[in-house]
Write an enzyme that holds these catalytic residues in place. Structure first.
Site, mmCIF file in Angstrom:
data_model
loop_
_atom_site.group_PDB
_atom_site.id
_atom_site.type_symbol
_atom_site.label_atom_id
_atom_site.label_comp_id
_atom_site.label_asym_id
_atom_site.label_seq_id
_atom_site.Cartn_x
_atom_site.Cartn_y
_atom_site.Cartn_z
ATOM 1 C CE LYS A 122 -1.873 2.637 3.023
ATOM 2 N NZ LYS A 122 -1.695 3.907 2.287
ATOM 3 C CD GLU B 73 14.557 1.449 7.823
ATOM 4 O OE1 GLU B 73 15.009 2.401 8.487
ATOM 5 O OE2 GLU B 73 15.167 0.380 7.667
ATOM 6 C CB CYS C 60 13.596 9.658 6.511
ATOM 7 S SG CYS C 60 14.523 8.586 5.398
ATOM 8 C CD GLU D 14 10.306 13.286 10.870
ATOM 9 O OE1 GLU D 14 9.214 12.775 11.190
ATOM 10 O OE2 GLU D 14 11.127 12.718 10.135
HETATM 11 P P1 NAD Z 1 2.862 8.337 7.515
HETATM 12 O O1 NAD Z 1 3.272 7.530 8.697
HETATM 13 O O2 NAD Z 1 1.824 9.364 7.705
HETATM 14 O O3 NAD Z 1 2.319 7.385 6.348
HETATM 15 C C1 NAD Z 1 3.113 6.350 5.814
HETATM 16 C C2 NAD Z 1 2.202 5.249 5.321
HETATM 17 O O4 NAD Z 1 1.507 4.675 6.420
HETATM 18 C C3 NAD Z 1 1.128 5.724 4.335
HETATM 19 O O5 NAD Z 1 0.984 4.750 3.338
HETATM 20 C C4 NAD Z 1 -0.101 5.800 5.218
HETATM 21 O O6 NAD Z 1 -1.319 5.645 4.519
HETATM 22 C C5 NAD Z 1 0.119 4.638 6.163
HETATM 23 N N1 NAD Z 1 -0.567 4.726 7.452
HETATM 24 C C6 NAD Z 1 -0.852 5.835 8.162
HETATM 25 N N2 NAD Z 1 -1.475 5.496 9.322
HETATM 26 C C7 NAD Z 1 -1.572 4.143 9.333
HETATM 27 C C8 NAD Z 1 -2.094 3.206 10.257
HETATM 28 N N3 NAD Z 1 -2.642 3.590 11.419
HETATM 29 N N4 NAD Z 1 -2.045 1.897 9.957
HETATM 30 C C9 NAD Z 1 -1.471 1.484 8.792
HETATM 31 N N5 NAD Z 1 -0.953 2.329 7.870
HETATM 32 C C10 NAD Z 1 -0.995 3.652 8.151
HETATM 33 O O7 NAD Z 1 4.191 8.952 6.925
HETATM 34 P P2 NAD Z 1 4.326 9.970 5.696
HETATM 35 O O8 NAD Z 1 3.786 11.288 6.125
HETATM 36 O O9 NAD Z 1 3.801 9.329 4.482
HETATM 37 O O10 NAD Z 1 5.910 10.048 5.540
HETATM 38 C C11 NAD Z 1 6.713 10.936 6.270
HETATM 39 C C12 NAD Z 1 7.344 10.246 7.458
HETATM 40 O O11 NAD Z 1 8.059 9.101 7.008
HETATM 41 C C13 NAD Z 1 8.360 11.097 8.180
HETATM 42 O O12 NAD Z 1 8.220 10.909 9.562
HETATM 43 C C14 NAD Z 1 9.707 10.540 7.712
HETATM 44 O O13 NAD Z 1 10.778 10.753 8.577
HETATM 45 C C15 NAD Z 1 9.370 9.102 7.581
HETATM 46 N N6 NAD Z 1 10.287 8.431 6.674
HETATM 47 C C16 NAD Z 1 11.244 7.579 7.179
HETATM 48 C C17 NAD Z 1 12.154 6.962 6.339
HETATM 49 C C18 NAD Z 1 13.204 6.029 6.865
HETATM 50 O O14 NAD Z 1 13.818 5.319 6.070
HETATM 51 N N7 NAD Z 1 13.450 5.972 8.171
HETATM 52 C C19 NAD Z 1 12.102 7.203 4.965
HETATM 53 C C20 NAD Z 1 11.129 8.079 4.478
HETATM 54 C C21 NAD Z 1 10.222 8.681 5.340
#
Ligand code: NAD
Length: 487
Positions: free
Chosen positions: A188, A264, A298, A391
Site C-alpha cells: 500500500k 523505518e 527522512c 521532526e
Molecule cells: P505516515 O506515517 O503518515 O504514512 C506512511 C504510510 O503509512 C502511508 O501509506 C499511510 O497511509 C500509512 N498509514 C498511516 N497510518 C496508518 C495506520 N494507522 N495503519 C497502517 N498504515 C498507516 O508517513 P508519511 O507522512 O507518508 O511520511 C513521512 C514520514 O516518514 C516522516 O516521519 C519521515 O521521517 C518518515 N520516513 C522515514 C524513512 C526512513 O527510512 N526511516 C524514509 C522516508 C520517510
C-alpha cells in the site's frame, strides 16, 4: 492490457490476484502540490479488497516461494528492465504526484527503484550459504553426533506500507528483497502518491509472476486500507516506512497476532561541523542535506551544531545560500504545508532568530496556489525548544554553537530519534572518534546520503526497528530454520 497512463496523468488502480480492479464507490481526489489543482481520483480499498489481496498473496505463496533462485532473480531483472523501458512515464508520474524537481526524480527516485530490483537479483546469487544451506558437523550435549544445517524460508505474506516522500524508491526498497526472498506481497503506497506504484503493478503484470505474488491496494492509513492490511490476521510480516507515531499505531495492532515488523521511521538528524572542516564542503553539504526535496527526506538534517569559532560565519553563509535558492519543490499537501508553517511560527514564538526564509515564497505564477514554503535557517534556540526536538519534515534547520567534542556528541545524541547524522572534519582521528559515539543508525563523514545498497540502513530509538539493505533485508524477509540430523 489497457495501460493506466492518460497523457501524463496516471489513473491509480488496485491490482489484486493478477487483475486491475475497477474502483468501487469510495474514491478520493489526487491533488497536484505545485498548484493545488485536483488532477485525478484514487480508489479507496475497502476491507473486502484488502482481504482479497491477502488471500491472493497466500494462494501464490507455494508457487513463488518454491520457485528456484534463478526464476526469482530473472523476474526481478525483468521488472527492472520493464521500469527502465518506461523510464520517462515513471519520472512524469513521480513528478506529478510529488511536485519534486524533475532532475531529482530522474536522477534519484526512478534509477534507485530500478537499482533496487537489480541489486536484489544480484544478491540472491551472492549468498548461496544463506539461500541454500550451511553444513556444520557437531555434537549435541554428549548424546550423539549430529549434522546441523540451516535453510532460510520465506516469511509468507508480507504487508508493505510506504510513505509519499520517495514513493517508488522506498516501495521497491522493500518489494524487491521481499520477492527475492520468496515472499508474496500486498503493498500500500501513500494515499498522496499512488501513481508510480500503479505503473509498477503494470510492469509486474507484464513480467508475469505467478498470479497473486504481487498485489497493490490504495487508500488511507488509520481506520482504512493501511490498518485493514497491517491488522490482518493472515499477514505474516509488516515492513513499514513512515512516521514514528504511525509505527506505534501499527505495532499496537501487529501485537495482536505477534506479526514481525521492520520499521523505518522519523528522524531529527544532526550535523556536527568542526572548525577544522573544509568550510566550503561543510556549507554546501549541509545546504544539500537540509534542503534536498525541500527537506522531505527522512535523512535530511534539521539540527546543525557548529564549533563556536566558525558558527557566525557558517550561519551567515548557509542563510545566504538558502535565501538564494529558487529551484525547489512544494510540500506534498496543504496539510503538510500548514504543519511546516506552524513550526516556522513556533520557532519565532520560542525565540529563534530567523536567518533565512520563515514564510511562503511568491513566484508570480501558478505555484502561488501550490504548497510551497521557503527554505528556512534558524539560530538562537535552546536545545529544549520544540523546534529543535520535533521532526518537522520540511526545509528547516536550526544552527547552534558548541565548544567541545564531548558537548557536540552530547547535543547530537540528545534526541528521541536516531536515524542519520553527519560529521564534518578534516581530522581523521576525530572522525573515527566521534562517528561511533553518535547515536544514529547511519553516520556520514564529510558527505551526506552517499549510499551503498549493501550496507545496513535504519535507525535506533524512535527512528526504527531493524535494518534494511543488502543481506539485512534478506534476513528480515526470511526465517532461518535449523535442521539437525543425528548421525
Ligand atoms: P505516515 O506515517 O503518515 O504514512 C506512511 C504510510 O503509512 C502511508 O501509506 C499511510 O497511509 C500509512 N498509514 C498511516 N497510518 C496508518 C495506520 N494507522 N495503519 C497502517 N498504515 C498507516 O508517513 P508519511 O507522512 O507518508 O511520511 C513521512 C514520514 O516518514 C516522516 O516521519 C519521515 O521521517 C518518515 N520516513 C522515514 C524513512 C526512513 O527510512 N526511516 C524514509 C522516508 C520517510
Amino acid at each position: 492490457m489497457a495501460r493506466s497512463v492518460v497523457g501524463k496523468a496516471v489513473r491509480p488502480a488496485h491490482y489484486v490476484a493478477g487483475e486491475f480492479r475497477p474502483a468501487g464507490a469510495a474514491r478520493f481526489p489526487l491533488v497536484d502540490p505545485v498548484d493545488g489543482a485536483v488532477v485525478g481520483e484514487v480508489p479507496e480499498a475497502d476491507r473486502e479488497t484488502v482481504d482479497a489481496a491477502v488471500a491472493a498473496a497466500r494462494a501464490a505463496l507455494a508457487a513463488w516461494g518454491g520457485s528456484p533462485v534463478e526464476v526469482r532473480a530473472g523476474a526481478l531483472r525483468r521488472i527492472a528492465d520493464g521500469v527502465e523501458a518506461r523510464f520517462d512515464e515513471f519520472v512524469d508520474a513521480e513528478v506529478a504526484d510529488t511536485g519534486k524537481p524533475r532532475d531529482l526524480a530522474a536522477s534519484v527516485d526512478i534509477p534507485r527503484a530500478i537499482g533496487n530490483f537489480r541489486a536484489y537479483a544480484d544478491l540472491l546469487y551472492g549468498r548461496p550459504e544463506r539461500a541454500h544451506s550451511t553444513a556444520v558437523p557437531g555434537w549435541s550435549g554428549g548424546t550423539g553426533q549430529a549434522l546441523n544445517y540451516t535453510v532460510r524460508r520465506p516469511l509468507g505474506v508480507v504487508a508493505i506500507v510506504s510513505p509519499w516522500n520517495l514513493p517508488l524508491l522506498l516501495l521497491t526498497w522493500k518489494v524487491a528483497p521481499a520477492l527475492a526472498a520468496g515472499n508474496t506481497v500486498v503493498a500500500k503506497p501513500s494515499e498522496e502518491t499512488p501513481s508510480t506504484a500503479t505503473l509498477l503493478a503494470e510492469v509486474i503484470h507484464e513480467v508475469g509472476l505467478p498470479v497473486g505474488t504481487f498485489n497493490l491496494i490504495h487508500g488511507h492509513g488509520a481506520g482504512a486500507a493501511g490498518e485493514f492490511l497491517t491488522a490482518h490476521p493472515d499477514v505474516d510480516a509488516i515492513a513499514f516506512t513512515g512516521e514514528s507515531a504511525t509505527g506505534t499505531a501499527i505495532m499496537r495492532v501487529a501485537a495482536e497476532h505477534i506479526t514481525p515488523v521492520s520499521f523505518e521511521l522519523g528522524g531529527k538528524n544532526p550535523a556536527i561541523v568542526f572548525a577544522d572542516a573544509d568550510f566550503e564542503q561543510a556549507v554546501a553539504g549541509t545546504l544539500r542535506s537540509a534542503f534536498t526535496h525541500s527537506g522531505q527526506i527522512c535523512l535530511c538534517t534539521e539540527r546543525v551544531y557548529v564549533e563556536r569559532s566558525i558558527h557566525a560565519d557558517f550561519v551567515a553563509e548557509l542563510g545566504r545560500r538558502a535565501a538564494a535558492s529558487t529551484d525547489y519543490g512544494p510540500m506534498i499537501s496543504a496539510a503538510h504545508r500548514d504543519k511546516v508553517l506552524s513550526y516556522y511560527r513556533l520557532a519565532v514564538e520560542e525565540g529563534a532568530t530567523v536567518v533565512a526564509g520563515g514564510g511562503v515564497p511568491s513566484f508570480g505564477d501558478e505555484r502561488d496556489r501550490g504548497f510551497y514554503v521557503e527554505p528556512t535557517v534558524l539560530t538562537g534556540l535552546p536545545q529544549s525548544a520544540r523546534t529543535v526536538r520535533e521532526e518537522v519534515f520540511g526545509p528547516i534547520c536550526h544552527v547552534a554553537p558548541f565548544d567541545t567534542e564531548d558537548e557536540a556528541v552530547a547535543l547530537a545524541n540528545d534526541s528521541p530519534y536516531g536515524l542519520a547524522a553527519t560529521v564534518w572534519t578534516r581530522d581523521l582521528s576525530r572522525a573515527h572518534r566521534v562517528a561511533p559515539r553518535v547515536a544514529a543508525g547511519i553516520v556520514w563523514v564529510n558527505c551526506w546520503n552517499l549510499r551503498d545498497l549493501r550496507t545496513p540502513f535504519g535507525g535506533i530509538k524512535a527512528s526504527g526497528i531493524g535494518r534494511e539493505g543488502g543481506e539485512y533485508s534478506l534476513d528480515f524477509f526470511s526465517e532461518p530454520v535449523n535442521i539437525c540430523i543425528a548421525i
